[in-house]
Design a protein around this motif. Structure first.
Motif, short mmCIF file in Angstrom:
data_model
loop_
_atom_site.label_atom_id
_atom_site.label_comp_id
_atom_site.label_asym_id
_atom_site.label_seq_id
_atom_site.Cartn_x
_atom_site.Cartn_y
_atom_site.Cartn_z
N PHE A 1 0.86 -1.17 0.00
CA PHE A 1 0.00 0.00 0.00
C PHE A 1 0.91 1.23 0.00
N VAL A 2 0.85 2.02 -1.05
CA VAL A 2 1.67 3.22 -1.17
C VAL A 2 1.01 4.32 -0.34
N ASP B 1 -7.36 1.56 -2.89
CA ASP B 1 -7.03 2.54 -3.92
C ASP B 1 -5.53 2.76 -4.05
N ASN B 2 -4.79 2.54 -2.97
CA ASN B 2 -3.34 2.75 -2.99
C ASN B 2 -2.55 1.45 -3.11
N SER B 3 -3.21 0.37 -3.55
CA SER B 3 -2.53 -0.91 -3.74
C SER B 3 -1.66 -0.89 -4.98
N VAL C 1 5.87 2.71 2.07
CA VAL C 1 4.85 1.74 1.66
C VAL C 1 4.59 0.80 2.82
N ARG C 2 3.38 0.29 2.89
CA ARG C 2 2.98 -0.64 3.94
C ARG C 2 2.60 -1.97 3.32
N MET C 3 2.84 -3.04 4.07
CA MET C 3 2.52 -4.37 3.59
C MET C 3 1.25 -4.89 4.25
N PRO C 4 0.46 -5.68 3.52
CA PRO C 4 -0.76 -6.21 4.09
C PRO C 4 -0.51 -7.29 5.13
N GLU C 5 -1.54 -7.59 5.88
CA GLU C 5 -1.44 -8.53 6.99
C GLU C 5 -0.94 -9.91 6.57
N TYR C 6 -1.43 -10.44 5.45
CA TYR C 6 -1.08 -11.81 5.08
C TYR C 6 0.41 -11.97 4.74
#
Length: 106
Positions: free
Chosen positions: A52-53, A80-82, A99-104
């Protein structure tokens, strides 16, 4: 070299000196960042480099293309920011990008 921060879902952040011209995914792999699995090696075929940006950096990260959009549309956590980090080419303008990473992807 631009400094880019990748944040794991648990809040742990990793700031790297990224090589311009390489994908964000390859830079993350080269720096041993957990959470960027890159199972397909950057072929835009798996989504395991999803990030996620952060707001304010989306324009700098570029536009996603049809193939990337198709991969992202299969993700239940798409936003929207993927973006897929394999499709983000690092530029000097990305100095300071987060940038952030998703939980999985822990």
């Amino acid at each position: 070299m631009p400094r880019i921060t990748l944040v794991e879902f648990n809040g742990t952040d990793h700031t790297i000196d990224a090589e311009v011209g390489k994908s964000l995914m390859l830079n993350a792999i080269d720096n041993g960042i957990p959470g960027i699995d890159a199972d397909c090696g950057g072929a835009c075929a798996c989504g395991t480099c999803h990030v996620f940006v952060e707001p304010g950096w989306q324009a700098v990260s570029g536009e996603s293309n049809g193939l990337e959009n198709a991969m992202l549309s299969m993700r239940p956590d798409q936003a929207d920011n993927s973006r897929l980090s394999c499709q983000i080419e690092v530029t000097d303008d990305m100095d300071g990008m987060v940038v952030r990473m998703p939980e999985y992807q822990m």
